[in-house]
Motif scaffolding. Sequence first.
Motif, PDB file in Angstrom:
ATOM      1  N   THR A  35       0.831  -1.205   0.000  1.00 33.73           N
ATOM      2  CA  THR A  35       0.000   0.000   0.000  1.00 33.73           C
ATOM      3  C   THR A  35       0.865   1.255   0.000  1.00 33.73           C
ATOM      4  O   THR A  35       0.551   2.247  -0.681  1.00 33.73           O
ATOM      5  N   GLY A 106      -5.217  -0.345  -0.276  1.00 30.72           N
ATOM      6  CA  GLY A 106      -5.678   0.077   1.039  1.00 30.72           C
ATOM      7  C   GLY A 106      -6.875  -0.731   1.518  1.00 30.72           C
ATOM      8  O   GLY A 106      -6.996  -1.040   2.710  1.00 30.72           O
ATOM      9  N   TYR A 107      -7.751  -1.102   0.585  1.00 26.85           N
ATOM     10  CA  TYR A 107      -8.935  -1.904   0.926  1.00 26.85           C
ATOM     11  C   TYR A 107      -8.525  -3.268   1.470  1.00 26.85           C
ATOM     12  O   TYR A 107      -9.182  -3.808   2.362  1.00 26.85           O
ATOM     13  N   TRP A 110      -7.995  -3.784   5.156  1.00 27.82           N
ATOM     14  CA  TRP A 110      -9.188  -3.941   5.985  1.00 27.82           C
ATOM     15  C   TRP A 110      -9.906  -5.259   5.717  1.00 27.82           C
ATOM     16  O   TRP A 110     -10.379  -5.925   6.624  1.00 27.82           O
ATOM     17  N   ARG A 460     -14.979   2.899   8.246  1.00 25.47           N
ATOM     18  CA  ARG A 460     -14.098   3.981   7.823  1.00 25.47           C
ATOM     19  C   ARG A 460     -13.235   3.601   6.615  1.00 25.47           C
ATOM     20  O   ARG A 460     -13.023   4.431   5.731  1.00 25.47           O
ATOM     21  N   PRO A 461     -12.696   2.374   6.565  1.00 29.91           N
ATOM     22  CA  PRO A 461     -11.926   2.014   5.361  1.00 29.91           C
ATOM     23  C   PRO A 461     -12.766   2.070   4.085  1.00 29.91           C
ATOM     24  O   PRO A 461     -12.251   2.404   3.012  1.00 29.91           O
ATOM     25  N   GLU A 462     -14.048   1.732   4.189  1.00 28.49           N
ATOM     26  CA  GLU A 462     -14.913   1.826   3.017  1.00 28.49           C
ATOM     27  C   GLU A 462     -15.076   3.274   2.578  1.00 28.49           C
ATOM     28  O   GLU A 462     -14.974   3.597   1.382  1.00 28.49           O
ATOM     29  N   ALA A 464     -13.045   5.657   3.145  1.00 31.29           N
ATOM     30  CA  ALA A 464     -11.760   6.128   2.620  1.00 31.29           C
ATOM     31  C   ALA A 464     -11.552   5.686   1.179  1.00 31.29           C
ATOM     32  O   ALA A 464     -10.938   6.410   0.381  1.00 31.29           O
ATOM     33  N   ALA A 465     -12.052   4.493   0.835  1.00 29.38           N
ATOM     34  CA  ALA A 465     -11.913   3.991  -0.538  1.00 29.38           C
ATOM     35  C   ALA A 465     -12.901   4.656  -1.483  1.00 29.38           C
ATOM     36  O   ALA A 465     -12.576   4.927  -2.639  1.00 29.38           O
TER      37      ALA A 465
END
Length: 500
Positions: A35, A106-107, A110, A460-462, A464-465
């Motif tokens: 990443t 990045g996904y 998570w 939050r990761p979703e 962010a993507a």
Amino acid sequence: MEPGQVALVATLAVPAVGALLAATLPDRVGRLAGTAAAAVTLVVAAALYRDPAGQAAESGVPGGQPWHDLDVSWASGLDLRFHLGVDGISYPLVVLTALLTLLCCGYTLWHVPDPGRGRLLTALLLAIEVGILGTFLALDLVLFFVFFEVVLLPMYAVIAVWGGPDRRHAARKFVLYTLLGSVLLLVGVFTVVAAAGTGDIVALTADSPLSRGTQLAAFTLLALGFAVKAPLWPLHTWLPDAHTEAPTVGSVILAGVLLKMGTYGLIRVAVGVAPEGARWAAPVLGSLAVAAIVVGSLVCLAQTELKRLIAYSSVGHMGFVLLGIATLTATGIQAALIGNVAHGIITGLLFFLAGAVKDRAHTGLLADLGGLRERAPGLAGILGFAAIASLGLPGLAGFWGEAFAVVAALRQGGPLWTTLAAVAAVGGALTAAYFLRLLRRVTHGPASTVVATMPSGLARPELAAWGPLVVLALAVGLVPALVLGMAHDPVQVLTEAVNR
């Protein structure tokens, strides 16, 4: 080496090194390293930008030349060149590729789909990135073909290992179709290089030495090879299976940028190298484009599975891109370029959302997903935004490519192009129909059994993507000059080559 040349090499070297690190380090550390490499790649790719007007004033050379250019001997005995460059046609796709790869890597920090081994998935995503970026940066036909092929095996592995229940069949179908396109592309490249004595795309576009017969043969071979990758109707049948079975990150990369290798190649290589062949084939390309728009829309109206519907929508959207290219006008090619970028942004977002829905509900059947807004209004709202952007609402990114492809066809005039423009406009209305049907089936009404029990919040990761893609869909829709302004000069060079 000049800073721009260093950046060109780094754009390819950083993800390659990142892929090696991700594959060899322990799982969590490997995913973090991959990443980080993807993030550095995005920064370096963005730094490739150069103001075209400033470049022309500084060099005294008219626009249309690459912003940065690296040309060194690769295999001197065969007279092969390692020739890289970037301009206003390739730059938006280079940045989009780097961005989507970063979001996908990045996904995986998570969520890693079964059977795990996230570091290997990250490494494969970076290997795919190297091939796609190399394709967009290559200015030599042989080098272009090499990078074009780099993508094949990593994407096969992503589908075959991390895909759905029927993943192996979908992966084999993807490979067989792509190999067919690769054979045609290789023969086309060999035809051009053997006849011209060079594979330099810039030189061939500026003054093609090919005879009419060679151009017709070369364009036919190149266009068929790129049509498989795009994919363009009727060579599209591998696409729905690949999208349906691929993991979420695989679908995002496949739809967001891998398909663009075909349409970019059609513009940069097929039209640029064999402009007389492009003029000869333009009516056929336009007719196939409109057929793709209508057929893709009608099939979407009959679909019952979420990812499969989004996959078939790509057939129609790529039809608008091909229609713009087929007009061989500045307006049409600009429409194709912004259509490429908009499709990558919006369809990448749609596949992220489709993956989120399937992960929560464990099904993609439209009949089982009713009432999503009652249980997960945030997810339903973003899905609604993405669907409306994809159907071409003015003010969002999807509008410009479709609208100006139709305008370009109308400006061509004559019974054929006027008819194609009218039918394409009807296809645009059908696009709105199937996306509104999708929203009605998935987001409206009482919550179905599976939706009522699914998690309601957004991680939050979703966000962010998805967030950068939402912002880009708005930005490109409101300020299309972000894409169109930088492509003006190279598009003029292409159209002059066609009209020469």
